[in-house]
Design a protein around this motif. Structure first.
Motif, PDB file in Angstrom:
ATOM      1  N   ASP A  10       0.961  -0.986  -0.050  1.00  0.00           N
ATOM      2  CA  ASP A  10       0.059  -0.058   0.011  1.00  0.00           C
ATOM      3  C   ASP A  10       0.748   1.336  -0.104  1.00  0.00           C
ATOM      4  OD1 ASP A  10      -1.876   1.989   0.656  1.00  0.00           O
ATOM      5  OD2 ASP A  10      -3.451   0.379   1.280  1.00  0.00           O
ATOM      6  N   ASP A  11       0.681   2.200  -0.889  1.00  0.00           N
ATOM      7  CA  ASP A  11       1.463   3.506  -0.895  1.00  0.00           C
ATOM      8  C   ASP A  11       1.157   4.589   0.326  1.00  0.00           C
ATOM      9  OD1 ASP A  11      -1.253   3.809  -2.233  1.00  0.00           O
ATOM     10  OD2 ASP A  11      -0.328   5.758  -2.856  1.00  0.00           O
ATOM     11  N   ASP A  40       6.034  -1.722  -7.948  1.00  0.00           N
ATOM     12  CA  ASP A  40       7.423  -2.242  -8.127  1.00  0.00           C
ATOM     13  C   ASP A  40       8.166  -2.646  -6.973  1.00  0.00           C
ATOM     14  OD1 ASP A  40       7.124  -1.250 -10.776  1.00  0.00           O
ATOM     15  OD2 ASP A  40       7.448   0.912 -10.390  1.00  0.00           O
ATOM     16  N   GLN A  41       8.284  -1.780  -5.677  1.00  0.00           N
ATOM     17  CA  GLN A  41       9.188  -2.285  -4.660  1.00  0.00           C
ATOM     18  C   GLN A  41       8.627  -3.800  -4.261  1.00  0.00           C
ATOM     19  OE1 GLN A  41       8.412  -0.759  -0.552  1.00  0.00           O
ATOM     20  NE2 GLN A  41      10.373   0.106  -0.645  1.00  0.00           N
ATOM     21  N   ALA A  42       7.239  -4.135  -4.314  1.00  0.00           N
ATOM     22  CA  ALA A  42       6.714  -5.540  -4.162  1.00  0.00           C
ATOM     23  C   ALA A  42       7.233  -6.364  -5.035  1.00  0.00           C
ATOM     24  CB  ALA A  42       5.428  -5.286  -3.962  1.00  0.00           C
ATOM     25  N   LEU A  43       7.494  -5.918  -6.375  1.00  0.00           N
ATOM     26  CA  LEU A  43       7.858  -7.115  -7.330  1.00  0.00           C
ATOM     27  C   LEU A  43       9.361  -7.374  -7.088  1.00  0.00           C
ATOM     28  CD1 LEU A  43       6.155  -6.068 -10.707  1.00  0.00           C
ATOM     29  CD2 LEU A  43       5.681  -8.076  -9.340  1.00  0.00           C
ATOM     30  N   ASP A  44       9.949  -6.278  -6.656  1.00  0.00           N
ATOM     31  CA  ASP A  44      11.448  -6.687  -6.578  1.00  0.00           C
ATOM     32  C   ASP A  44      11.441  -7.399  -5.107  1.00  0.00           C
ATOM     33  OD1 ASP A  44      14.471  -5.904  -6.891  1.00  0.00           O
ATOM     34  OD2 ASP A  44      14.090  -5.015  -4.892  1.00  0.00           O
ATOM     35  N   LEU A  45      10.945  -7.484  -3.975  1.00  0.00           N
ATOM     36  CA  LEU A  45      10.911  -8.008  -2.953  1.00  0.00           C
ATOM     37  C   LEU A  45      10.380  -9.437  -3.329  1.00  0.00           C
ATOM     38  CD1 LEU A  45      10.970  -8.448   0.058  1.00  0.00           C
ATOM     39  CD2 LEU A  45       8.711  -7.530   0.295  1.00  0.00           C
ATOM     40  N   LEU A  46       9.615  -9.856  -4.336  1.00  0.00           N
ATOM     41  CA  LEU A  46       9.150 -11.035  -4.634  1.00  0.00           C
ATOM     42  C   LEU A  46      10.226 -11.763  -5.201  1.00  0.00           C
ATOM     43  CD1 LEU A  46       5.311 -10.857  -5.890  1.00  0.00           C
ATOM     44  CD2 LEU A  46       6.219 -11.631  -3.488  1.00  0.00           C
ATOM     45  N   ARG A  47      10.863 -11.239  -6.238  1.00  0.00           N
ATOM     46  CA  ARG A  47      12.157 -11.841  -6.889  1.00  0.00           C
ATOM     47  C   ARG A  47      12.926 -12.082  -5.968  1.00  0.00           C
ATOM     48  NH1 ARG A  47      11.093  -7.060 -10.127  1.00  0.00           N
ATOM     49  NH2 ARG A  47       9.935  -7.476 -11.925  1.00  0.00           N
ATOM     50  N   ARG A  64      -5.524   1.285  -5.684  1.00  0.00           N
ATOM     51  CA  ARG A  64      -5.290   2.631  -6.143  1.00  0.00           C
ATOM     52  C   ARG A  64      -3.948   3.155  -5.748  1.00  0.00           C
ATOM     53  NH1 ARG A  64      -9.267   5.014  -8.848  1.00  0.00           N
ATOM     54  NH2 ARG A  64     -11.400   4.056  -9.051  1.00  0.00           N
ATOM     55  N   MET A  65      -2.934   2.538  -6.354  1.00  0.00           N
ATOM     56  CA  MET A  65      -1.557   3.157  -6.462  1.00  0.00           C
ATOM     57  C   MET A  65      -0.836   3.700  -7.336  1.00  0.00           C
ATOM     58  SD  MET A  65       0.351  -0.087  -4.081  1.00  0.00           S
ATOM     59  CE  MET A  65      -0.053  -1.346  -5.210  1.00  0.00           C
ATOM     60  N   PRO A  66      -0.382   4.771  -7.379  1.00  0.00           N
ATOM     61  CA  PRO A  66       0.353   5.347  -8.328  1.00  0.00           C
ATOM     62  C   PRO A  66       1.320   4.445  -9.028  1.00  0.00           C
ATOM     63  CG  PRO A  66       1.229   6.534  -6.425  1.00  0.00           C
ATOM     64  CD  PRO A  66       0.153   5.324  -6.001  1.00  0.00           C
ATOM     65  N   GLY A  67       1.400   4.693 -10.305  1.00  0.00           N
ATOM     66  CA  GLY A  67       2.575   3.806 -11.056  1.00  0.00           C
ATOM     67  C   GLY A  67       2.077   2.651 -11.596  1.00  0.00           C
ATOM     68  N   THR A  71      -4.478  -4.195  -9.164  1.00  0.00           N
ATOM     69  CA  THR A  71      -4.568  -5.298 -10.483  1.00  0.00           C
ATOM     70  C   THR A  71      -3.451  -5.630 -11.233  1.00  0.00           C
ATOM     71  OG1 THR A  71      -6.797  -4.721 -10.355  1.00  0.00           O
ATOM     72  CG2 THR A  71      -6.089  -5.758 -12.429  1.00  0.00           C
ATOM     73  N   GLU A  72      -2.563  -4.563 -11.720  1.00  0.00           N
ATOM     74  CA  GLU A  72      -1.620  -4.892 -12.466  1.00  0.00           C
ATOM     75  C   GLU A  72      -0.516  -5.582 -11.660  1.00  0.00           C
ATOM     76  OE1 GLU A  72      -1.826  -0.775 -15.211  1.00  0.00           O
ATOM     77  OE2 GLU A  72      -0.666  -0.712 -13.412  1.00  0.00           O
ATOM     78  N   PHE A  73      -0.397  -5.133 -10.323  1.00  0.00           N
ATOM     79  CA  PHE A  73       0.746  -5.976  -9.543  1.00  0.00           C
ATOM     80  C   PHE A  73       0.247  -7.094  -9.458  1.00  0.00           C
ATOM     81  CE2 PHE A  73       1.652  -7.608  -5.346  1.00  0.00           C
ATOM     82  CZ  PHE A  73       2.913  -7.844  -5.463  1.00  0.00           C
ATOM     83  N   LEU A  74      -0.883  -7.621  -9.151  1.00  0.00           N
ATOM     84  CA  LEU A  74      -1.366  -8.822  -9.043  1.00  0.00           C
ATOM     85  C   LEU A  74      -1.243  -9.696 -10.139  1.00  0.00           C
ATOM     86  CD1 LEU A  74      -4.169  -8.380  -6.380  1.00  0.00           C
ATOM     87  CD2 LEU A  74      -1.963  -9.359  -5.676  1.00  0.00           C
ATOM     88  N   ALA A  75      -1.464  -9.300 -11.277  1.00  0.00           N
ATOM     89  CA  ALA A  75      -1.186  -9.968 -12.536  1.00  0.00           C
ATOM     90  C   ALA A  75       0.112 -10.309 -12.877  1.00  0.00           C
ATOM     91  CB  ALA A  75      -1.989  -9.164 -13.686  1.00  0.00           C
ATOM     92  N   ALA A  76       1.164  -9.356 -12.556  1.00  0.00           N
ATOM     93  CA  ALA A  76       2.390  -9.623 -12.589  1.00  0.00           C
ATOM     94  C   ALA A  76       3.035 -10.603 -11.569  1.00  0.00           C
ATOM     95  CB  ALA A  76       3.291  -8.216 -12.564  1.00  0.00           C
ATOM     96  N   SER A  77       2.491 -10.621 -10.406  1.00  0.00           N
ATOM     97  CA  SER A  77       3.053 -11.519  -9.495  1.00  0.00           C
ATOM     98  C   SER A  77       2.620 -13.177  -9.758  1.00  0.00           C
ATOM     99  CB  SER A  77       2.365 -11.093  -8.159  1.00  0.00           C
ATOM    100  OG  SER A  77       1.072 -11.791  -7.968  1.00  0.00           O
TER     101      SER A  77
END
Length: 547
Positions: A10-11, A40-47, A64-67, A71-77
């Motif tokens: 969450d931002d 972005d920070q969360a994806l880096d952490l998951l990697r 609703r996070m900027p950048g 939904t986009e993060f969960l799809a990428a994760s």
């Protein structure tokens, strides 16, 4: 071994701190609580967690996070942790965002902020999701050595998968370890499939009854007589098992292959009341099965019913192994099978390229392939969407001009939005090509034009045939084999022995009921099958009380 991770994203700093606090209060003993302030920070952490071989159990992410949106993060994760449970946080009832998340990111649940008190609004949801994430806990490190293009190997894999038993698949043609296990078991490729347990026991080309016993399923009834016997463990049968056992009836459920019926093979049920983000057929089946067993119902798998006879007022059910059980009341919930495709070449390739139903094993086997789905109903649509996650292309073959008269609009919309799925209207399969495995199809368009196309797999969802041959000579059926009940028997029914008329779900035999897809005139929906299963228990009580 490190504890599984719960990741909050969450931002908004105060909100993220509140999420962390609530997660730690409840889950810190068994899970690592980790936080990130952006996608972005969360994806880096998951990697980084992936590199450390850490397990991620749950992602709790603000929409609703900027950048990068939630939904986009969960799809990428999903590429990093496909099995993690995904929860979306929204500030208000943002229906559009929720629907996009469900369809695009495979979100398991969404929660509105604020969630206070967490004991009522947050923890019940997360507890349930984490419980399903932990399932199924492997009872044994099962390994299946087999041939991808063997019907026997496919049958064993399908049985394990449909009973939610994890296993490792070793293809004798492509996996070097398969040959090592074959040599250790002193077996050859002609003996496949082989099931190897964690303690080294080797079952060579085992029958499913032996497999079920080895993996801990109940295969024998504990009693010789029951208040209620249910034949079939689809939605109707499992509902009857839950309500029958919970209301004090000694209850036995007999299932020939795996609980869940056709519903159990559905990758996602999206229109079941009370589950706005949908649930898989396997998850619904597992919940219902555990619920029935918790109340005291016995569920026998596999238990094929061969016939029945009457010794008034009891019904004796004969199983394929020759044993019998007595029922004071009986519920027929044996469901339906998809009709087989009656074209040249289809029968010999069943299980080796031609399939009735689509599970994960079939999807993985045909990853990157060209697959075809026959049928225009919801089951065909759900299968096409599921297979599109694996195949390079999915072609939906329908006899009609379009899907509008046979398929729900939400499925049509998703199919039209898919880049992988194409529709061929006014087209049917005229023949199946291949020797050891499916290699192509002969298609007929507009009733006359025929052409051959290469194909790796064909999934068939055409029509339904009730599983009622075991009722021959005892229970009345219609000309298609569906069981007649209530007013459909006629008033008064011929040869009806009671002074009072049959109850609404009662068959031509007093105390014998039918529910779900097997019943003449049924709605063919999961919710209605569950309702009929519950109703049948109520009517069983009425018949028992009248004796």
């Amino acid at each position: 071994m490190s504890r599984p991770v719960l990741l909050a994203v969450d931002d908004d700093g105060p909100v993220l701190a509140a999420v962390e606090r609530d997660l730690r209060d409840r889950y810190a003993e068994h899970y690592q609580i980790v936080a990130a302030s952006s996608g972005d920070q969360a994806l880096d952490l998951l990697r980084r967690l992936r590199l450390r071989d850490d397990t991620v159990a749950l992602l709790l992410v603000d929409q609703r996070m900027p950048g990068m949106s939630g939904t986009e993060f969960l799809a990428a994760s999903r590429e990093l942790y496909p099995d993690a449970r995904r929860v979306l946080l929204t500030a208000y009832a943002d229906t559009d965002a929720a629907i996009r998340a469900i369809n695009d990111a495979d979100v398991h649940h969404y929660l509105l902020k604020p969630w206070d008190p967490p004991e009522e609004r947050l923890y019940p949801v997360l507890d349930d999701l984490l419980e399903t994430w932990r399932r199924p806990a492997p009872a044994a490190n099962l390994r299946v050595v087999g041939d991808r293009w063997s019907a026997a190997s496919h049958a064993l894999r399908e049985f394990l998968a449909r009973n939610l038993v994890p296993y490792r698949w070793l293809d004798v043609e492509t996996d070097p370890q398969a040959r090592v296990l074959l040599d250790a078991a002193r077996a050859d490729a002609g003996s496949l499939p082989i099931l190897v347990t964690d303690d080294g026991e080797v079952l060579v080309d085992p029958d499913l009854h032996a497999v079920a016993e080895r993996i801990g399923l109940q295969v024998r009834a504990e009693r010789s007589a029951y208040d209620l016997v249910v034949v079939g463990a689809g939605p109707a049968g499992l509902a009857a098992g839950v309500y029958g056992a919970s209301e004090g009836l000694s209850t036995l459920v007999l299932e020939c292959n795996a609980p869940g019926g056709q519903a159990g093979t559905t990758s996602r049920i999206e229109n079941y009341l009370g589950f706005p983000v949908g649930l898989s057929g396997a998850d619904l089946t597992l919940r219902a099965r555990e619920q029935a067993i918790r109340f005291g119902a016995e569920i026998l798998v596999p238990a094929e019913v061969a016939g029945l006879r009457r010794e008034d007022p009891y019904t004796l059910i004969r199983l394929a192994d020759g044993t019998e059980v007595s029922a004071s009341t009986l519920l027929i919930a044996s469901g339906v099978n998809y009709r087989t495709l009656d074209v040249p070449g289809a029968a010999p390739l069943t299980g080796t390229g031609v399939y009735y139903g689509a599970g994960r094993a079939e999807g993985v086997d045909h990853a990157g392939g060209r697959v075809f789905v026959v049928g225009g109903g919801n089951s065909a649509g759900q299968a096409a969407l599921f297979l599109a996650q694996f195949a390079a292309s999915v072609t939906l073959l329908v006899r009609a001009a379009d899907l509008t008269s046979t398929m729900s609009s939400y499925l049509i919309d998703r199919i039209e939005a898919s880049d992988t799925i194409s529709l061929e209207p006014r087209t049917e399969v005229a023949g199946v090509l291949g020797e050891r495995r499916l290699e192509g199809l002969r298609l007929r368009s507009n009733g006359t034009e025929e052409r051959e196309v290469p194909a790796n797999a064909l999934f068939v969802f055409v029509g339904q045939a009730p599983r009622t041959s075991w009722l021959e000579g005892v229970v009345r059926r219609d000309d298609k084999g569906f069981v007649l009940t209530g007013g459909d028997l006629g008033l008064p029914p011929p040869d009806w022995p009671l002074e009072v008329p049959p109850l609404p779900l009662e068959t031509s035999v007093p105390g014998v009921f039918a529910a779900g897809d097997v019943r003449h005139g049924s709605v063919k929906r999961i919710a209605s099958a569950v309702g009929e299963g519950a109703m049948a228990v109520r009517f069983a009580h009425e018949r028992l009380a009248g004796r």
